[in-house]
Design a protein around this motif. Structure first.
Motif, PDB file in Angstrom:
ATOM      1  N   HIS A   1       0.897  -1.359   0.283  1.00  0.00           N
ATOM      2  CA  HIS A   1      -0.085   0.058   0.026  1.00  0.00           C
ATOM      3  C   HIS A   1       0.388   1.138   0.141  1.00  0.00           C
TER       4      HIS A   1
ATOM      5  N   ASP B   1       1.222   3.597  -2.987  1.00  0.00           N
ATOM      6  CA  ASP B   1      -0.007   5.048  -3.412  1.00  0.00           C
ATOM      7  C   ASP B   1       0.885   6.182  -2.787  1.00  0.00           C
TER       8      ASP B   1
ATOM      9  N   ASN C   1      -0.434  -1.246  -9.295  1.00  0.00           N
ATOM     10  CA  ASN C   1      -0.616  -1.865  -8.175  1.00  0.00           C
ATOM     11  C   ASN C   1      -0.987  -3.245  -8.749  1.00  0.00           C
TER      12      ASN C   1
ATOM     13  N   SER D   1       0.970  -6.601  -7.029  1.00  0.00           N
ATOM     14  CA  SER D   1       0.251  -7.230  -6.232  1.00  0.00           C
ATOM     15  C   SER D   1       0.304  -8.806  -7.080  1.00  0.00           C
TER      16      SER D   1
END
Length: 157
Positions: A35, A38, A61, A65
């Motif tokens: 996270h 971001d 992202n 992931s």
């Protein structure tokens, strides 16, 4: 022209916020805190590595992931930073464990990144890394084939 070479033990006051963020986040990035990306990347980030070319934070992202979901661990050590204006060259060491590579043992590879930033966000990130040393050499059959080819290539040198 003023090129600044940063030893990571000495923080420079004139270093850009986006560059500080990059160093700080990648120094702690792991499978458990993706996270943080971001906070680092601009919404319209352009990201390129030897295997992919992506645009936009959503694609980035998703890529990270997927990439990190297959890893048991992944750690970066920033070795050197060369910074001028809105861009920098980052030299790093990456250590990672993947259950299907190198018999699940840690793999260490050196690489570099060319990044550009604006205010507090990175807008462009391109990685340069030896994919053979990172991936192919640690796949059972392919790794042995690459080792054979390397031995043959250097035999007459």
């Amino acid at each position: 022209m003023s090129v600044q070479i940063h030893n990571l033990n000495n923080h420079h006051q004139d270093q850009a916020i986006w560059l500080d963020n990059f160093i700080n986040i990648y120094s702690q990035l792991s499978v458990d805190n993706l996270h943080l990306l971001d906070r680092l990347y601009h919404q319209d980030i352009i990201f390129i590595d030897p295997m992919h070319s992506l645009q936009g934070l959503a694609q980035l992202n998703s890529y990270f992931s997927n990439l990190y979901s297959n890893l048991a661990s992944c750690d970066f050590t920033i070795v050197q930073v060369i910074h001028e204006g809105n861009q920098a060259a980052i030299y790093w060491q990456m250590k990672f464990c993947h259950p299907r590579l190198n018999k699940g043992q840690e793999v260490e590879v050196s690489g570099s990144s060319h990044i550009q930033g604006d205010n507090d966000k990175v807008t462009y990130h391109r990685d340069y890394v030896d994919v053979g040393a990172m991936l192919y050499e640690h796949i059972p059959f392919i790794g042995k084939l690459i080792a054979f080819i390397k031995r043959r290539a250097t035999k007459n040198v």
